[in-house]
Design a protein around this motif. Structure first.
Motif, PDB file in Angstrom:
ATOM      1  N   ASP A   1     -11.152  31.409 -35.745  1.00  0.00           N
ATOM      2  CA  ASP A   1     -10.239  30.481 -36.446  1.00  0.00           C
ATOM      3  C   ASP A   1      -9.458  29.803 -35.117  1.00  0.00           C
ATOM      4  O   ASP A   1      -9.287  28.667 -35.035  1.00  0.00           O
ATOM      5  CB  ASP A   1      -9.386  30.661 -37.185  1.00  0.00           C
ATOM      6  CG  ASP A   1      -9.920  31.205 -38.419  1.00  0.00           C
ATOM      7  OD1 ASP A   1      -9.207  31.863 -39.431  1.00  0.00           O
ATOM      8  OD2 ASP A   1     -11.042  30.808 -38.817  1.00  0.00           O
ATOM      9  N   SER A   2      -9.262  30.478 -33.940  1.00  0.00           N
ATOM     10  CA  SER A   2      -8.543  29.874 -32.904  1.00  0.00           C
ATOM     11  C   SER A   2      -9.457  29.105 -32.092  1.00  0.00           C
ATOM     12  O   SER A   2      -8.900  28.156 -31.258  1.00  0.00           O
ATOM     13  CB  SER A   2      -8.116  31.249 -31.885  1.00  0.00           C
ATOM     14  OG  SER A   2      -9.058  32.095 -31.617  1.00  0.00           O
ATOM     15  N   ALA A   3     -10.665  29.303 -32.151  1.00  0.00           N
ATOM     16  CA  ALA A   3     -11.341  28.252 -31.167  1.00  0.00           C
ATOM     17  C   ALA A   3     -12.016  27.118 -32.179  1.00  0.00           C
ATOM     18  O   ALA A   3     -12.664  25.969 -31.526  1.00  0.00           O
ATOM     19  CB  ALA A   3     -12.835  29.125 -30.906  1.00  0.00           C
ATOM     20  N   LYS A   4     -11.941  26.970 -33.344  1.00  0.00           N
ATOM     21  CA  LYS A   4     -12.365  25.784 -34.366  1.00  0.00           C
ATOM     22  C   LYS A   4     -11.710  24.620 -34.005  1.00  0.00           C
ATOM     23  O   LYS A   4     -10.544  24.449 -33.770  1.00  0.00           O
ATOM     24  CB  LYS A   4     -12.235  26.285 -35.845  1.00  0.00           C
ATOM     25  CG  LYS A   4     -13.324  27.274 -36.307  1.00  0.00           C
ATOM     26  CD  LYS A   4     -12.714  27.336 -37.734  1.00  0.00           C
ATOM     27  CE  LYS A   4     -13.813  28.658 -38.214  1.00  0.00           C
ATOM     28  NZ  LYS A   4     -13.494  28.857 -39.440  1.00  0.00           N
ATOM     29  N   GLY A   5     -12.558  23.639 -33.598  1.00  0.00           N
ATOM     30  CA  GLY A   5     -12.117  22.192 -33.292  1.00  0.00           C
ATOM     31  C   GLY A   5     -11.802  22.179 -31.859  1.00  0.00           C
ATOM     32  O   GLY A   5     -11.376  21.127 -31.482  1.00  0.00           O
ATOM     33  N   ARG A   6     -11.870  23.082 -31.269  1.00  0.00           N
ATOM     34  CA  ARG A   6     -11.347  23.056 -29.731  1.00  0.00           C
ATOM     35  C   ARG A   6     -12.424  23.508 -28.708  1.00  0.00           C
ATOM     36  O   ARG A   6     -12.742  22.960 -27.618  1.00  0.00           O
ATOM     37  CB  ARG A   6     -10.084  23.875 -29.489  1.00  0.00           C
ATOM     38  CG  ARG A   6      -8.913  23.219 -30.099  1.00  0.00           C
ATOM     39  CD  ARG A   6      -7.845  24.174 -29.361  1.00  0.00           C
ATOM     40  NE  ARG A   6      -7.734  25.490 -29.547  1.00  0.00           N
ATOM     41  CZ  ARG A   6      -7.528  26.348 -28.386  1.00  0.00           C
ATOM     42  NH1 ARG A   6      -7.376  26.037 -27.253  1.00  0.00           N
ATOM     43  NH2 ARG A   6      -7.616  27.674 -28.769  1.00  0.00           N
TER      44      ARG A   6
END
Length: 124
Positions: A62-67
């Motif tokens: 989740d911390s990496a999604k979209g980035r």
């Protein structure tokens, strides 16, 4: 046996970008799913992203999604992690790992080979 060597880490300001690379040698690279993990000081190693052996399936923490974006170039036996909009909490030692399977996993124990890591430091 698969040998993995990460590169591309460094010091970057918050909001900046880095692209990590992981070069694989040894057994057929295409026979392995690949993953990226990270470990910050005093914390456990955690999953970041994974890609299937054909590159058609990816998944992210989740911390990496979209980035962040994981990709692989089988011709170069290399997997990449493009990291954008970096935050100070992304500071960690980043590891790539190879899993002798078609699909990746977010579980450390599923991976068969690990690199030595590359340091990413994000300043505020």
């Amino acid at each position: 046996q698969v040998q993995l060597v990460e590169s591309g880490g460094g010091l970057v300001q918050a909001g900046g970008s880095l692209r990590l690379s992981c070069a694989a040698s040894g057994r057929t690279f295409s026979g392995y799913a690949m993953g990226w993990f990270r470990q910050a000081p005093g914390k456990e190693r955690e999953f970041v992203a994974a890609i299937s052996w054909g590159g058609g399936s990816t998944h992210y923490a989740d911390s990496a999604k979209g980035r962040f974006a994981i990709s692989r170039d089988s011709a170069k036996n290399t997997v990449y992690l493009q990291m954008n909009s970096l935050k100070p909490e992304d500071t960690a030692l980043y590891y790539c790992a190879a899993k002798r399977s078609r699909v990746g996993s977010d579980l450390i124990s599923k991976y068969d080979y690990w690199g030595q890591g590359t340091q990413v430091t994000v300043s505020s």
